[in-house]
Design a protein around this motif. Structure first.
Motif, mmCIF file in Angstrom:
data_model
loop_
_atom_site.group_PDB
_atom_site.id
_atom_site.type_symbol
_atom_site.label_atom_id
_atom_site.label_comp_id
_atom_site.label_asym_id
_atom_site.label_seq_id
_atom_site.Cartn_x
_atom_site.Cartn_y
_atom_site.Cartn_z
ATOM 1 N N LYS A 504 0.829 -1.196 0.000
ATOM 2 C CA LYS A 504 0.000 0.000 0.000
ATOM 3 C C LYS A 504 0.861 1.241 0.000
ATOM 4 C CE LYS A 504 -3.756 -2.241 2.526
ATOM 5 N NZ LYS A 504 -4.622 -2.184 3.734
ATOM 6 N N LYS A 505 0.265 2.332 -0.512
ATOM 7 C CA LYS A 505 0.963 3.603 -0.515
ATOM 8 C C LYS A 505 0.959 4.193 0.885
ATOM 9 C CE LYS A 505 -0.198 4.694 -5.288
ATOM 10 N NZ LYS A 505 -0.815 5.684 -6.208
ATOM 11 N N PRO A 506 2.025 4.856 1.270
ATOM 12 C CA PRO A 506 2.072 5.440 2.611
ATOM 13 C C PRO A 506 1.093 6.594 2.723
ATOM 14 C CG PRO A 506 3.987 6.094 1.335
ATOM 15 C CD PRO A 506 3.272 5.087 0.519
ATOM 16 N N SER A 507 0.400 6.662 3.834
ATOM 17 C CA SER A 507 -0.581 7.719 4.076
ATOM 18 C C SER A 507 0.085 8.914 4.731
ATOM 19 C CB SER A 507 -1.706 7.181 4.965
ATOM 20 O OG SER A 507 -1.176 6.761 6.205
ATOM 21 N N VAL A 508 -0.719 10.009 4.880
ATOM 22 C CA VAL A 508 -0.199 11.226 5.496
ATOM 23 C C VAL A 508 0.071 11.005 6.978
ATOM 24 C CG1 VAL A 508 -0.689 13.656 5.936
ATOM 25 C CG2 VAL A 508 -1.451 12.596 3.799
ATOM 26 N N VAL A 509 -0.800 10.202 7.632
ATOM 27 C CA VAL A 509 -0.610 9.930 9.061
ATOM 28 C C VAL A 509 0.684 9.154 9.288
ATOM 29 C CG1 VAL A 509 -1.623 8.825 11.080
ATOM 30 C CG2 VAL A 509 -3.099 9.950 9.409
ATOM 31 N N ALA A 510 0.953 8.189 8.398
ATOM 32 C CA ALA A 510 2.192 7.410 8.540
ATOM 33 C C ALA A 510 3.419 8.289 8.346
ATOM 34 C CB ALA A 510 2.195 6.260 7.535
ATOM 35 N N GLU A 511 3.323 9.258 7.396
ATOM 36 C CA GLU A 511 4.454 10.152 7.187
ATOM 37 C C GLU A 511 4.697 11.028 8.412
ATOM 38 O OE1 GLU A 511 4.033 10.656 2.318
ATOM 39 O OE2 GLU A 511 3.710 12.359 3.679
ATOM 40 N N GLY A 512 3.641 11.511 9.055
ATOM 41 C CA GLY A 512 3.826 12.311 10.261
ATOM 42 C C GLY A 512 4.426 11.518 11.402
ATOM 43 N N THR A 513 3.972 10.289 11.564
ATOM 44 C CA THR A 513 4.540 9.428 12.614
ATOM 45 C C THR A 513 6.013 9.151 12.356
ATOM 46 O OG1 THR A 513 2.364 8.396 12.865
ATOM 47 C CG2 THR A 513 4.260 7.240 13.812
ATOM 48 N N GLN A 514 6.343 8.919 11.089
ATOM 49 C CA GLN A 514 7.743 8.655 10.744
ATOM 50 C C GLN A 514 8.614 9.879 11.013
ATOM 51 O OE1 GLN A 514 8.223 7.450 6.707
ATOM 52 N NE2 GLN A 514 10.393 6.929 6.927
ATOM 53 N N ARG A 515 8.077 11.093 10.736
ATOM 54 C CA ARG A 515 8.847 12.310 10.972
ATOM 55 C C ARG A 515 9.079 12.520 12.464
ATOM 56 N NH1 ARG A 515 5.509 15.529 9.027
ATOM 57 N NH2 ARG A 515 6.142 15.298 6.840
ATOM 58 N N ARG A 516 8.043 12.269 13.276
ATOM 59 C CA ARG A 516 8.204 12.425 14.723
ATOM 60 C C ARG A 516 9.216 11.415 15.275
ATOM 61 N NH1 ARG A 516 2.539 13.227 14.469
ATOM 62 N NH2 ARG A 516 2.204 11.038 15.001
ATOM 63 N N THR A 517 9.173 10.209 14.770
ATOM 64 C CA THR A 517 10.141 9.204 15.222
ATOM 65 C C THR A 517 11.566 9.600 14.861
ATOM 66 O OG1 THR A 517 8.456 7.499 14.912
ATOM 67 C CG2 THR A 517 10.738 6.760 15.117
ATOM 68 N N GLN A 518 11.737 10.158 13.656
ATOM 69 C CA GLN A 518 13.068 10.591 13.232
ATOM 70 C C GLN A 518 13.567 11.758 14.077
ATOM 71 O OE1 GLN A 518 13.220 11.564 9.108
ATOM 72 N NE2 GLN A 518 15.452 11.810 9.055
ATOM 73 N N ASP A 519 12.662 12.706 14.410
ATOM 74 C CA ASP A 519 13.063 13.831 15.268
ATOM 75 C C ASP A 519 13.456 13.352 16.659
ATOM 76 O OD1 ASP A 519 10.525 16.031 13.838
ATOM 77 O OD2 ASP A 519 12.548 15.476 13.145
ATOM 78 N N ALA A 520 12.725 12.366 17.183
ATOM 79 C CA ALA A 520 13.060 11.838 18.510
ATOM 80 C C ALA A 520 14.422 11.151 18.495
ATOM 81 C CB ALA A 520 11.970 10.861 18.968
ATOM 82 N N LYS A 521 14.726 10.419 17.409
ATOM 83 C CA LYS A 521 16.030 9.767 17.308
ATOM 84 C C LYS A 521 17.152 10.795 17.230
ATOM 85 C CE LYS A 521 14.530 5.450 15.133
ATOM 86 N NZ LYS A 521 14.652 4.572 13.936
ATOM 87 N N GLN A 522 16.936 11.873 16.473
ATOM 88 C CA GLN A 522 17.961 12.904 16.379
ATOM 89 C C GLN A 522 18.190 13.588 17.727
ATOM 90 O OE1 GLN A 522 16.814 15.577 13.260
ATOM 91 N NE2 GLN A 522 17.246 14.105 11.598
ATOM 92 N N ALA A 523 17.103 13.839 18.471
ATOM 93 C CA ALA A 523 17.254 14.460 19.785
ATOM 94 C C ALA A 523 18.004 13.539 20.746
ATOM 95 C CB ALA A 523 15.873 14.807 20.352
#
Length: 571
Positions: A504-523
């Motif tokens: 399936k194609k990634p949804s907008v909600v999945a993209e937001g969750t992925q961005r938050r996870t990436q920001d948490a890893k960087q922090a």
């Protein structure tokens, strides 16, 4: 007046003033410059004397106190070691050599060639026998220090004949190492073998002491510019003398004649000169040695007694080790091998004969061949390249790794997985311990590529007479295996296509969750970096070592997992 008289009559109680740097560490150590001045030697002669006598630099506890308050970096020796060197008679020989070279140089400049020839014939020489007896008063002491001796002697035996090392020193190292390998063959003392990109690693049981040494590959070596061969030559002078003493004692313990001689007379072949025939046949490691009684010194060595009623601690482990050693000594009994020309002939001959087997090769490859390739009694032929249809019936064709893995496992492994042209199983080091996650299964047998718990290999005698039914059955097995591989590949391709179709194609909600996870890893990474910066200097070095060790373990685990997956895919 009375007080003045009493002062004059009182005895003086003044103590002697203590001077600095006249006791303690300041008088215990001596710098290298002071040692050279005391011994009246050059730096090269001083290094040679220290290597021969086993004297090495020392590190004082307080360098400033030893150096009389100065922080200038210097090399220090113990004062008693320098006094010990002052009584060595080799030091006078080194001075004689220096004076002799000056005389030869002066005579050559004057054109007095007859004087130069006379000086060359009377060149002063010294022996190191008394130093060997002094440093190793007992034979066990020399055996425990045999690892470095063998490694350096084998290295010198493989060096090219260039200006850096005299040819006589290379030949002496080669002759002594061949003598030691002959003793290992006669005593059946080989225990472990490992092949790496650096060379071959062996372990032998020498009078109850495990001795490990390495043999470089027979490749074209170059003269490295960053290696001081003068120091290595001095070490080699000492180790060759030591190895000569050890070889004599080992040969005497087995009743062999020393210097070793061949039991059978050999005819010089067309591929070596008459004067070099003995050395060439000795280096082939495929000829029996002469005993002191004049007969052939071959056969099984004396085995230690096994007492079943031992009650000491570790008796079971010692008994198991003895049983494993006996099995290794008879591992290749009844097996006859033939080596192709692309295989390492000397190494394979050494390993096979150390375990009771018989070896031969083509006479064109070198002297020492015992039987031709067409001999019907050959059970195994070792090749290291793919073969076509030119195969003889009645024998198994295996790669050289099969021999090494058999020695490490202590049993004859199946030959099917070591067939020419197929990728062999991983060659694991027997000198390292592996965990249950690093190999297939969790038992001890999984620590090696194969174990004795697998199906028993066929009898080498039965390999000589394959029946027609067995050949047809083998062809059917190959066809069934190919069909199974084709079906597995088709099923895998269909599964991959189905997964791609259902993706399936990634949804907008999945993209937001992925961005938050990436920001948490960087922090978290930034916070970890700041915490590392706040570490003290003495703790930071330890932390770096811990991180490096964890990364290395993770990398090794990933490599072993990848090898495991490859084996599962090819199985």
């Amino acid at each position: 007046t009375s007080s003045a008289a009493s002062l004059q009559a009182a005895p003086s109680k003044m103590t002697k003033m203590k001077k600095k740097f006249t006791r303690g560490e300041a008088t215990t150590f001596i710098s290298r410059k002071q040692a050279l001045k005391r011994l009246q030697l050059s730096l090269n002669d001083f290094r040679r004397l220290c290597i021969l006598k086993g004297v090495y630099p020392q590190e004082p506890v307080n360098r400033r106190r030893v150096n009389k308050g100065s922080s200038t970096p210097k090399v220090y020796y113990h004062l008693k070691d320098i006094q010990f060197l002052g009584h060595e008679r080799v030091m006078q020989k080194l001075r004689d050599i220096k004076a002799h070279l000056k005389k030869a140089k002066r005579a050559k400049e004057r054109g007095e060639m007859h004087t130069v020839d006379r000086l060359q014939r009377n060149f002063p020489a010294y022996t190191l026998d008394h130093i060997i007896r002094e440093r190793y008063p007992a034979f066990e002491d020399a055996v425990r220090d045999l690892d470095d001796c063998l490694c350096l002697c084998f290295l010198f035996s493989r060096l090219p004949k260039e200006r850096g090392v005299p040819v006589e020193q290379i030949r002496l190292s080669a002759r002594l190492t061949v003598q030691f390998l002959h003793w290992v063959i006669a005593a059946r003392a080989l225990r472990k073998v490992f092949v790496s990109i650096k060379g071959y690693y062996f372990e032998a049981d020498v009078n109850g002491v495990s001795v490990v040494w390495s043999v470089p590959h027979q490749l074209g070596l170059h003269d490295p510019a960053d290696v001081d061969f003068k120091i290595l030559r001095t070490f080699n002078d000492f180790y060759t003398t030591m190895l000569g003493f050890v070889n004599y004692r080992l040969y005497s313990s087995l009743g062999l004649a020393y210097p070793p001689a061949l039991a059978n007379e050999v005819d010089p072949s067309d591929y070596c000169q008459t004067g070099e025939a003995h050395e060439e046949f000795m280096a082939s490691l495929n000829q029996p040695l002469l005993s002191r009684r004049g007969g052939e010194a071959e056969g099984n060595p004396a085995e230690p007694d096994d007492f079943p009623d031992e009650e000491a601690e570790g008796a079971e482990a010692a008994s198991a080790a003895r049983r494993k050693a006996r099995a290794q000594q008879r591992l290749f009994n009844g097996c006859r091998f033939f080596l192709n020309r692309e295989t390492p002939r000397q190494i394979l001959c050494f390993v096979i004969r150390s375990c009771g087997g018989e070896v031969s090769w083509s006479p064109l490859s070198g002297p020492g061949s015992r039987y031709p390739e067409s001999d019907q009694r050959v059970t195994h032929q070792i090749v290291d390249r793919p073969l076509g249809d030119s195969r003889l019936s009645g024998r198994a064709y295996v790669q050289p790794q099969w021999v090494f893995d058999c020695v490490n496992s202590g049993s004859l492994l199946p030959t099917g997985d070591f067939a020419p042209g197929l990728p062999p199983p991983p060659h694991l080091s027997p000198f390292a311990a592996y965990s249950a996650d690093d190999a297939d299964g969790g038992d001890e047998a999984a620590q090696l590529p194969y174990s004795a718990t697998r199906s028993a290999p066929p009898d080498p005698v039965e390999l000589r007479r394959p029946s027609a039914a067995a050949e047809l059955e083998e062809e059917d097995d190959y066809e069934a295996e190919d069909a199974a591989k084709r079906e597995t590949a088709a099923a895998d391709a269909a599964q991959v296509g189905k997964q791609q179709k259902n993706q399936k194609k990634p949804s907008v909600v999945a993209e937001g969750t992925q961005r938050r996870t990436q920001d948490a890893k960087q922090a978290a990474a930034e916070e970890r970096r700041l915490r590392e910066m706040m570490l003290p200097k003495k703790h930071k070095q330890l932390y770096k070592k811990m991180v490096f060790s964890r990364k290395r373990q993770a990398r090794e685990s990933a490599q072993l997992a990848e090898k495991k997956q490859k084996r599962q895919r090819t199985a």
